[in-house]
Scaffold this active site. Structure first.
Site, short mmCIF file in Angstrom:
data_model
loop_
_atom_site.label_atom_id
_atom_site.label_comp_id
_atom_site.label_asym_id
_atom_site.label_seq_id
_atom_site.Cartn_x
_atom_site.Cartn_y
_atom_site.Cartn_z
N TRP A 29 0.86 -1.19 0.00
CA TRP A 29 0.00 0.00 0.00
C TRP A 29 0.89 1.23 0.00
CZ3 TRP A 29 -0.16 4.23 3.15
CH2 TRP A 29 -1.29 5.05 3.06
N SER A 95 4.78 -5.76 2.71
CA SER A 95 3.92 -4.95 3.56
C SER A 95 2.48 -5.46 3.52
CB SER A 95 4.03 -3.48 3.16
OG SER A 95 3.49 -2.63 4.14
N MET A 96 1.54 -4.68 3.01
CA MET A 96 0.16 -5.13 2.88
C MET A 96 0.06 -6.42 2.08
SD MET A 96 -3.09 -3.10 1.21
CE MET A 96 -4.66 -3.96 0.99
N ASP A 224 12.50 -0.21 10.67
CA ASP A 224 11.17 -0.06 10.06
C ASP A 224 10.23 0.55 11.08
OD1 ASP A 224 8.66 -0.36 8.89
OD2 ASP A 224 9.13 -2.32 8.03
N HIS A 253 11.42 0.59 6.08
CA HIS A 253 10.33 -0.22 5.56
C HIS A 253 10.53 -0.57 4.09
CE1 HIS A 253 6.37 -1.97 5.59
NE2 HIS A 253 5.91 -1.13 4.69
#
Length: 273
Positions: A29, A95-96, A224, A253
């Site tokens: 995202w 991530s997402m 992160d 991240h």
């Protein structure tokens, strides 16, 4: 450009480069498949088939209304794998996108999957709740939703600095790359961009983690601040028996860019290419 259609009639964009063992990349995202260029190009040249798609609501894919949930998104991933008739797949979720990997496995199984990679992933459960005291405070995500609702272009324009850990003392990320990142993010629909903040932060994948039954690699950065390793990477490893954990000291991240050479090398080694 290539598109495939999901069972509910949504057209999703994908890119498919190279040949050999398939590697399917699921973006984070609020970006799209283009974020993977620093993995897809070198890995395709190493004899792998690299595939990435734009999640519904983002990039060049359709932007339907309605509810965005991980069951639907996992079914979209399943539709891609079925449409292209992929086998022996390596799934890489950033991530997402790590949530899509987890939900795909629990809904569709691992018959077509050879191995999985969770890169800076939101699994197993990101937001802090009474039964998840080590999660991230909900007010962080409340503020994101509020800022997106008030001035989405401004919020997304600044997203890259946090993603890549860029600041006054870190000049390793160019202004052009930050602008490119904001441009990718702005291609997403406002509805999907806002709704997916709630989705990736509040979805509980703890039960889904039991479906990881193939070799799994977890990669996370110690710096992160978006998806802290203590709340996600370290706990994902603990939830997946036999998984391998690589922690990048001092990395933010956005490992797909800041550590792209290392990420690519670790993926190639894990796949055996």
């Amino acid at each position: 450009m290539a598109f495939f259609k999901t069972p509910d009639g949504v057209e999703l964009f994908y890119k498919d480069w190279g040949s050999g063992k398939p590697v399917v990349f699921i973006h984070g995202w609020p970006l799209n498949a283009d974020m993977w260029e620093y993995q897809m190009v070198p890995m395709a040249r190493k004899g792998l088939r690299t595939i990435a798609y734009d999640r519904r609501g983002f990039g060049r894919s359709d932007q339907p209304g309605g509810v965005y949930d991980y069951d639907v998104l996992a079914d979209d991933l399943h539709a891609l794998i079925e449409t292209l008739d992929l086998h022996d797949v390596t799934l890489v979720g950033f991530s997402m996108g790590g949530g899509e990997v987890a939900r795909y496995l629990s809904r569709h199984g691992s018959a077509r999957i050879a191995r999985m990679v969770l890169l800076s992933a939101v699994t197993p459960f990101l937001v802090k709740t009474p039964d998840n005291p080590d999660g991230v405070d909900r007010n962080i995500f409340d503020q994101m939703v509020e800022q997106l609702s008030q001035d989405r272009p401004h919020f997304l324009a600044g997203l890259g600095k946090k993603l890549y850990g860029a600041g006054l003392l870190n000049f390793s990320v160019s202004s052009e790359l930050l602008q490119w990142t904001g441009t990718l993010a702005l291609q997403g629909s406002p509805l999907a961009t806002i709704d997916c903040v709630r989705l990736f932060s509040e979805t509980d994948f703890r039960a889904d983690m039991r479906a990881f039954d193939k070799p799994t690699l977890v990669i996370h950065g110690t710096s992160d601040t978006t998806v802290p390793s203590e709340a996600s990477g370290q706990r994902s490893v603990a939830a997946i028996p036999g998984s391998r954990f690589i922690e990048y000291d001092g990395a933010p991240h956005g490992l797909f860019y800041t550590e792209h050479a290392r990420v690519t090398a670790d993926l190639l080694a894990f796949i055996g290419a």
